[in-house]
Design a protein around this motif. Structure first.
Motif, PDB file in Angstrom:
ATOM      1  N   UNK A 198      24.668  14.163 -15.092  1.00 59.56           N
ATOM      2  CA  UNK A 198      25.924  13.559 -14.653  1.00 59.56           C
ATOM      3  C   UNK A 198      26.742  14.460 -13.743  1.00 59.56           C
ATOM      4  N   UNK A 199      26.521  15.750 -13.767  1.00 57.63           N
ATOM      5  CA  UNK A 199      27.450  16.699 -13.142  1.00 57.63           C
ATOM      6  C   UNK A 199      27.171  16.871 -11.648  1.00 57.63           C
ATOM      7  N   UNK A 200      27.213  15.784 -10.908  1.00 54.24           N
ATOM      8  CA  UNK A 200      26.813  15.814  -9.508  1.00 54.24           C
ATOM      9  C   UNK A 200      27.989  15.708  -8.549  1.00 54.24           C
ATOM     10  N   UNK A 201      29.144  15.216  -9.020  1.00 54.75           N
ATOM     11  CA  UNK A 201      30.277  14.994  -8.123  1.00 54.75           C
ATOM     12  C   UNK A 201      29.770  14.233  -6.899  1.00 54.75           C
ATOM     13  N   UNK A 202      30.054  14.712  -5.685  1.00 55.40           N
ATOM     14  CA  UNK A 202      29.477  14.076  -4.486  1.00 55.40           C
ATOM     15  C   UNK A 202      28.470  14.997  -3.810  1.00 55.40           C
ATOM     16  N   UNK A 203      27.975  16.010  -4.513  1.00 53.30           N
ATOM     17  CA  UNK A 203      26.926  16.852  -3.946  1.00 53.30           C
ATOM     18  C   UNK A 203      25.626  16.071  -3.821  1.00 53.30           C
ATOM     19  N   UNK A 204      24.689  16.648  -3.100  1.00 54.55           N
ATOM     20  CA  UNK A 204      23.374  16.047  -2.896  1.00 54.55           C
ATOM     21  C   UNK A 204      22.366  16.819  -3.735  1.00 54.55           C
ATOM     22  N   UNK A 205      21.553  16.100  -4.492  1.00 57.87           N
ATOM     23  CA  UNK A 205      20.651  16.711  -5.461  1.00 57.87           C
ATOM     24  C   UNK A 205      19.325  17.116  -4.808  1.00 57.87           C
ATOM     25  N   UNK A 206      19.392  18.087  -3.892  1.00 55.20           N
ATOM     26  CA  UNK A 206      18.176  18.624  -3.305  1.00 55.20           C
ATOM     27  C   UNK A 206      17.674  17.857  -2.096  1.00 55.20           C
ATOM     28  N   UNK A 207      16.510  18.285  -1.603  1.00 54.67           N
ATOM     29  CA  UNK A 207      15.850  17.702  -0.435  1.00 54.67           C
ATOM     30  C   UNK A 207      14.568  17.034  -0.906  1.00 54.67           C
ATOM     31  N   UNK A 208      14.330  15.790  -0.464  1.00 56.43           N
ATOM     32  CA  UNK A 208      13.281  14.966  -1.054  1.00 56.43           C
ATOM     33  C   UNK A 208      12.521  14.155  -0.007  1.00 56.43           C
ATOM     34  N   UNK A 261      -3.273  25.290  -0.246  1.00 58.63           N
ATOM     35  CA  UNK A 261      -3.917  24.461   0.776  1.00 58.63           C
ATOM     36  C   UNK A 261      -3.295  24.678   2.155  1.00 58.63           C
ATOM     37  N   UNK A 262      -2.360  25.610   2.243  1.00 58.43           N
ATOM     38  CA  UNK A 262      -1.736  25.916   3.524  1.00 58.43           C
ATOM     39  C   UNK A 262      -0.754  24.869   4.013  1.00 58.43           C
ATOM     40  N   UNK A 263      -0.216  24.066   3.098  1.00 57.53           N
ATOM     41  CA  UNK A 263       0.718  23.018   3.494  1.00 57.53           C
ATOM     42  C   UNK A 263       2.099  23.613   3.796  1.00 57.53           C
ATOM     43  N   UNK A 264       2.631  23.234   4.921  1.00 60.77           N
ATOM     44  CA  UNK A 264       3.975  23.667   5.301  1.00 60.77           C
ATOM     45  C   UNK A 264       4.930  22.474   5.149  1.00 60.77           C
ATOM     46  N   UNK A 265       6.203  22.752   5.041  1.00 64.60           N
ATOM     47  CA  UNK A 265       7.189  21.688   4.841  1.00 64.60           C
ATOM     48  C   UNK A 265       8.305  21.787   5.884  1.00 64.60           C
ATOM     49  N   UNK A 266       7.975  21.641   7.168  1.00 70.12           N
ATOM     50  CA  UNK A 266       9.000  21.779   8.205  1.00 70.12           C
ATOM     51  C   UNK A 266      10.075  20.704   8.140  1.00 70.12           C
ATOM     52  N   UNK A 267       9.722  19.505   7.674  1.00 74.49           N
ATOM     53  CA  UNK A 267      10.718  18.432   7.602  1.00 74.49           C
ATOM     54  C   UNK A 267      11.727  18.731   6.495  1.00 74.49           C
ATOM     55  N   UNK A 268      11.252  19.230   5.374  1.00 69.45           N
ATOM     56  CA  UNK A 268      12.157  19.607   4.292  1.00 69.45           C
ATOM     57  C   UNK A 268      13.095  20.722   4.733  1.00 69.45           C
ATOM     58  N   UNK A 276      22.747  21.934   3.720  1.00 68.00           N
ATOM     59  CA  UNK A 276      23.042  23.143   2.942  1.00 68.00           C
ATOM     60  C   UNK A 276      24.447  23.186   2.337  1.00 68.00           C
ATOM     61  N   UNK A 277      25.518  22.883   3.078  1.00 69.57           N
ATOM     62  CA  UNK A 277      26.857  22.986   2.462  1.00 69.57           C
ATOM     63  C   UNK A 277      27.102  21.961   1.360  1.00 69.57           C
ATOM     64  N   UNK A 278      26.248  20.962   1.270  1.00 73.55           N
ATOM     65  CA  UNK A 278      26.501  19.851   0.343  1.00 73.55           C
ATOM     66  C   UNK A 278      25.498  19.800  -0.812  1.00 73.55           C
ATOM     67  N   UNK A 279      24.597  20.768  -0.893  1.00 72.05           N
ATOM     68  CA  UNK A 279      23.565  20.734  -1.922  1.00 72.05           C
ATOM     69  C   UNK A 279      24.108  21.166  -3.275  1.00 72.05           C
ATOM     70  N   UNK A 298      16.249  26.940  -5.627  1.00 70.01           N
ATOM     71  CA  UNK A 298      17.100  25.978  -4.926  1.00 70.01           C
ATOM     72  C   UNK A 298      17.157  26.268  -3.424  1.00 70.01           C
ATOM     73  N   UNK A 299      17.002  27.522  -3.031  1.00 73.47           N
ATOM     74  CA  UNK A 299      17.082  27.923  -1.622  1.00 73.47           C
ATOM     75  C   UNK A 299      15.704  28.101  -0.980  1.00 73.47           C
ATOM     76  N   UNK A 300      14.667  27.527  -1.613  1.00 72.68           N
ATOM     77  CA  UNK A 300      13.320  27.760  -1.113  1.00 72.68           C
ATOM     78  C   UNK A 300      13.065  27.192   0.274  1.00 72.68           C
ATOM     79  N   UNK A 301      13.858  26.212   0.703  1.00 72.74           N
ATOM     80  CA  UNK A 301      13.711  25.667   2.055  1.00 72.74           C
ATOM     81  C   UNK A 301      14.655  26.331   3.055  1.00 72.74           C
ATOM     82  N   UNK A 302      15.467  27.273   2.580  1.00 76.09           N
ATOM     83  CA  UNK A 302      16.492  27.875   3.441  1.00 76.09           C
ATOM     84  C   UNK A 302      16.226  29.347   3.739  1.00 76.09           C
ATOM     85  N   UNK A 303      15.637  30.060   2.798  1.00 80.53           N
ATOM     86  CA  UNK A 303      15.443  31.506   2.972  1.00 80.53           C
ATOM     87  C   UNK A 303      14.051  31.827   3.552  1.00 80.53           C
TER      88      UNK A 303
END
Length: 303
Positions: A198-208, A261-268, A276-279, A298-303
């Motif tokens: 429930x504790x989401x306020x108006x943040x976004x729950x990750x990248x999907x 398998x060498x999969x990259x996630x450029x779209x994520x 980022x400011x809203x996660x 949580x920062x695996x797509x940012x760092x």
């Protein structure tokens, strides 16, 4: 389209009890009290029950955690109680195909009686509709059917945000152990609790895979036109929805980002930079969940 196969992700405790399991999750967050959204919730649940065939919700929480068979009369009682739960009473629905199976079919709706709640430690709580399906539903029906169902559900709901993805779900107290199952090999797999957060306020729950954005975040990002400019990579699609909302889809299907398998996630990564400011970030301490470790995840797509 070839049959899609996803990794079978299961974590057991020292007594061989299942504490984490893969699943397909649809989750919607609404900063509105149950009184305003109850009819929409009921429409969405009736649609969900109809469209998930041959899977079937067979049990419901009758109170105090007691599971009882879900027949037509029980559903009618749930429906009436959700539409009119009484003064200062939160709406609460839990339904399962099997109340014991962690990764199985599960509905968890928490509709608050007032938002924001008057207690400081609950000021971020919102109403949540959590819809979990077994991974087999995604594999059997294919991503096109899943996307169509999610869009039809979202059209009924006045969401602030929401998502659809392949996840690893775990009880709150076992999240730390569950994380070790997917880190670092599967960065595309979302770590989710086994019920509504429930504790989401108006943040976004990750990248999907499917990302539903409404207000106020969509406005703070400059609207759909701005997002189209910033998310112009091939494979990212934006679909405008009524009520000044948008669906951002990353690719044709959920991906695990399997590092072996060498999969990259450029779209994520592209979407994470925009959001980022809203996660959302976990703030409460959980048993066996190291704060620094979860922040790195949580920062695996940012760092």
């Amino acid at each position: 389209m070839p049959t899609i196969r996803y990794p079978q992700l299961k974590q057991h405790d020292e007594r061989d009890g299942l504490i984490a399991n893969d699943a397909l999750l649809m989750c919607f967050y609404m900063q509105r009290p149950n009184e305003q959204i109850a009819p929409a919730i009921i429409r969405a649940l009736e649609l969900f029950r109809e469209r998930i065939h041959p899977y079937q919700l067979a049990w419901y929480n009758a109170g105090d955690g007691q599971a009882k068979p879900l027949d037509d009369s029980a559903w009618e009682a749930i429906r009436k109680e959700t539409l009119d739960p009484g003064p200062e009473t939160a709406a609460f629905i839990q339904m399962w195909d099997d109340p014991i199976r962690l990764g199985g079919l599960h509905v968890d709706y928490r509709g608050l009686d007032i938002i924001p709640l008057p207690w400081p430690d609950r000021k971020d709580d919102v109403s949540v509709l959590y819809l979990r399906l077994p991974t087999e539903y995604l594999e059997e029906q294919g991503p096109g059917q899943v996307r169509a169902l999610a869009l039809d559900l979202a059209a009924e709901l006045p969401f602030n945000s929401g998502y659809v993805d392949f996840v690893l779900c775990s009880n709150i107290w076992d999240l730390g152990k569950a994380l070790k199952l997917i880190q670092p090999r599967y960065p595309g797999v979302h770590l989710a609790s086994s019920g509504a957060n429930l504790r989401m306020n108006t943040w976004v729950d990750g990248v999907h895979w499917m990302n539903f954005l409404g207000q106020p975040v969509l406005g703070q990002l400059g609207g759909v036109a701005s997002l189209r400019e910033r998310l112009s990579l091939p494979g990212i699609s934006l679909q405008e929805m009524s009520g000044d909302r948008v669906l951002i889809t990353l690719g044709e299907q959920p991906v695990t980002g399997d590092q072996e398998a060498g999969q990259m996630l450029p779209l994520h990564r592209a979407l994470a930079r925009v959001l980022e400011p809203h996660l959302h970030h976990w703030k409460r301490p959980y048993v066996s969940l190291d704060p620094e470790e979860i922040l790195r995840w949580e920062r695996r797509f940012l760092d």
